[in-house]
Design a protein around this motif. Structure first.
Motif, PDB file in Angstrom:
ATOM      1  N   HIS A  89      33.248  52.798  44.970  1.00  0.00           N
ATOM      2  CA  HIS A  89      33.446  51.487  44.188  1.00  0.00           C
ATOM      3  C   HIS A  89      32.589  51.406  43.309  1.00  0.00           C
ATOM      4  O   HIS A  89      31.251  52.484  43.106  1.00  0.00           O
ATOM      5  CB  HIS A  89      32.773  50.734  44.754  1.00  0.00           C
ATOM      6  N   GLU A  91      30.835  49.152  39.325  1.00  0.00           N
ATOM      7  CA  GLU A  91      31.731  48.138  38.332  1.00  0.00           C
ATOM      8  C   GLU A  91      31.734  48.215  36.872  1.00  0.00           C
ATOM      9  O   GLU A  91      31.780  47.684  35.957  1.00  0.00           O
ATOM     10  CB  GLU A  91      30.600  47.497  38.592  1.00  0.00           C
ATOM     11  N   ASP A  92      31.107  49.680  36.390  1.00  0.00           N
ATOM     12  CA  ASP A  92      31.720  50.445  35.058  1.00  0.00           C
ATOM     13  C   ASP A  92      30.777  51.440  35.259  1.00  0.00           C
ATOM     14  O   ASP A  92      29.683  52.091  35.648  1.00  0.00           O
ATOM     15  CB  ASP A  92      29.986  49.006  34.235  1.00  0.00           C
ATOM     16  N   PRO A 171      36.057  42.725  45.001  1.00  0.00           N
ATOM     17  CA  PRO A 171      36.582  43.754  43.914  1.00  0.00           C
ATOM     18  C   PRO A 171      35.419  45.537  45.032  1.00  0.00           C
ATOM     19  O   PRO A 171      36.270  45.801  44.419  1.00  0.00           O
ATOM     20  CB  PRO A 171      35.558  43.369  42.983  1.00  0.00           C
ATOM     21  N   ARG A 172      35.117  44.958  45.785  1.00  0.00           N
ATOM     22  CA  ARG A 172      34.589  46.215  46.568  1.00  0.00           C
ATOM     23  C   ARG A 172      35.454  46.138  47.275  1.00  0.00           C
ATOM     24  O   ARG A 172      35.409  47.983  47.647  1.00  0.00           O
ATOM     25  CB  ARG A 172      33.634  45.961  46.833  1.00  0.00           C
ATOM     26  N   SER A 220      37.959  47.799  42.613  1.00  0.00           N
ATOM     27  CA  SER A 220      37.170  47.475  40.654  1.00  0.00           C
ATOM     28  C   SER A 220      37.112  49.054  40.268  1.00  0.00           C
ATOM     29  O   SER A 220      37.031  49.543  39.083  1.00  0.00           O
ATOM     30  CB  SER A 220      35.311  46.945  40.808  1.00  0.00           C
ATOM     31  N   TRP A 221      36.957  50.265  41.015  1.00  0.00           N
ATOM     32  CA  TRP A 221      36.873  51.350  40.797  1.00  0.00           C
ATOM     33  C   TRP A 221      38.396  51.359  40.100  1.00  0.00           C
ATOM     34  O   TRP A 221      38.249  51.870  38.522  1.00  0.00           O
ATOM     35  CB  TRP A 221      36.057  51.814  41.404  1.00  0.00           C
ATOM     36  N   GLN A 224      38.632  49.565  36.814  1.00  0.00           N
ATOM     37  CA  GLN A 224      37.511  50.488  35.619  1.00  0.00           C
ATOM     38  C   GLN A 224      38.546  51.523  34.878  1.00  0.00           C
ATOM     39  O   GLN A 224      37.704  51.434  33.758  1.00  0.00           O
ATOM     40  CB  GLN A 224      36.274  50.263  36.538  1.00  0.00           C
TER      41      GLN A 224
END
Length: 308
Positions: A89, A91-92, A171-172, A220-221, A224
Motif C-alpha cells: 500500500h 497513499e503518496d 483504498p487499502r 491506492s498503490w 498513485q
C-alpha cells in the motif's frame, strides 16, 4: 541476522542493520563496504522486493570496487507494512521520495563518488528525486524503470479504473489476489525472467521467508502509480537534471512501459539508453546469463566513464 537467499550468503564484511527516517519509521538496510570506500553505490529495488533478491548483483558490483548499500522501502521487505495484511500500500509516493532523500543525506560522504541504481519502482523514485533536486549523485542507472505501467485495458482506462476503485470502499484493499497455483507461478515467471532456475529459487525463498514478502498492491498503490508516473513524465524539471543517467530497458517488458521510459530519456541532457528485445523480461539483472552479461557490461562501462 536476517535470512538470505540460499544461493548466496552474506559476506562476513556485509552488515544488515537499521536506518530510522526523520519521522521515526525504521527501515532495514544493507551495507557491504569495499576495501576502498571512495566509490559508493546505493542500490534500490522495486515494488514488493527485498534486498536479498539482488545479492548476486551486489556481488558483481562489489567486485568492481563499489561499496554497496541498500534499504528496503517503507512498507515492504523488513521495513514494516503500510497495510494491516501483506498488501502493498501507499497513499503518496512522495513519502518514499522523502525517505530516499533523507537516507542520501545520512549516507553521502564528502570526497567519495556516489551512484544510485534503481530497479522498477526504485528507478521511478530515483528519477523523481533527481527531478525534484533532492539529491545529485555522480551517476544514476535506471533498470526497467517504472515510468509507465502496462495495463490490459491500456494506461488511460487502467488509471481511471484504479482511481475509481481507490475512491470507493477501503483504498487499502488489494487490487487483485496473488495466485499461488502452478499456472499462476508460471505466468508470473514469464513476466519477470526467462531464467527458470532463478525464478524457482525466488519462489522457494519466498516460502521460507514469508515475513519479508509482500502480496498484491492496493487500489491506492495502483492509482498513485499511474498518477505519479504520468506527472513525472510531464515534469519540465527533467530537462534540468545534470546527473548522467543510464536507462536499461526491456522492450518486451509486460509490467512497465519501456517506450515511455525511452521517451523520457530523450528529455534528459545527459542520458543514454541500453535496450533489450524479446530475450529479456522485466528483471533484467535476474535474467538468463547472456542478458545479465550484456547488462552488467553496459552498466560497468557507464559508471567507469562518469564516476571513475
Amino acid at each position: 541476522m536476517m535470512p538470505v537467499a540460499p544461493r548466496r550468503k552474506l559476506d562476513p564484511n556485509a552488515r544488515v542493520g537499521e536506518w530510522t527516517a526523520p519521522d521515526g519509521w525504521r527501515h532495514r538496510r544493507f551495507d557491504w563496504p569495499a576495501v576502498d570506500d571512495r566509490r559508493r553505490l546505493l542500490f534500490q529495488t522495486g515494488r514488493a522486493d527485498m534486498f536479498e533478491k539482488y545479492l548476486d548483483a551486489f556481488e558483481h558490483f562489489h567486485a568492481q570496487g563499489w561499496s554497496i548499500t541498500a534499504f528496503d522501502w517503507r512498507g515492504q521487505g523488513g521495513s514494516g507494512r503500510l497495510a494491516e495484511d501483506d498488501t502493498g500500500h501507499i497513499e503518496d509516493f512522495a513519502t518514499l521520495v522523502d525517505d530516499l532523500a533523507a537516507f542520501w543525506r545520512d549516507w553521502h560522504r564528502p570526497g567519495a563518488r556516489h551512484a544510485v541504481l534503481g530497479h522498477s519502482m526504485g528507478g521511478f523514485l530515483t528519477l523523481r528525486a533527481l527531478a525534484e533536486g533532492r539529491f545529485a549523485p555522480d551517476a544514476a542507472v535506471l533498470v526497467a524503470p517504472m515510468l509507465g505501467l502496462r495495463a490490459p485495458m491500456g494506461a488511460v482506462l487502467g488509471h481511471r479504473l484504479a482511481a475509481w476503485m481507490a475512491g470507493r470502499g477501503d483504498p487499502r484493499r488489494p487490487a487483485w489476489r496473488r495466485g499461488e497455483s502452478a499456472r499462476a507461478a508460471r505466468q508470473r515467471q514469464q513476466r519477470l525472467t526467462h531464467d527458470i532456475a532463478c525464478f524457482a529459487e525466488q519462489q522457494a525463498w519466498r516460502r521460507d521467508n514469508p515475513q519479508l514478502c509482500l502480496g498484491s498492491p492496493s487500489w491506492s498503490w495502483v492509482a498513485q502509480a499511474f498518477a505519479a508516473t504520468a506527472a513525472l513524465r510531464a515534469d519540465p524539471r527533467l530537462s534540468a537534471i545534470t546527473t548522467p543517467v543510464q536507462f536499461v530497458l526491456a522492450d518486451a517488458d509486460r509490467l512497465v512501459d519501456a517506450r515511455m521510459a525511452a521517451a523520457v530519456a530523450t528529455r534528459l541532457p545527459h542520458a543514454e539508453v541500453v535496450r533489450f528485445g524479446p530475450e529479456s523480461a522485466h528483471e533484467i539483472l535476474r535474467e538468463i546469463a547472456p542478458v545479465r552479461t550484456r547488462a552488467y557490461a553496459a552498466i560497468d562501462g557507464f559508471l567507469d566513464r562518469v564516476a571513475p
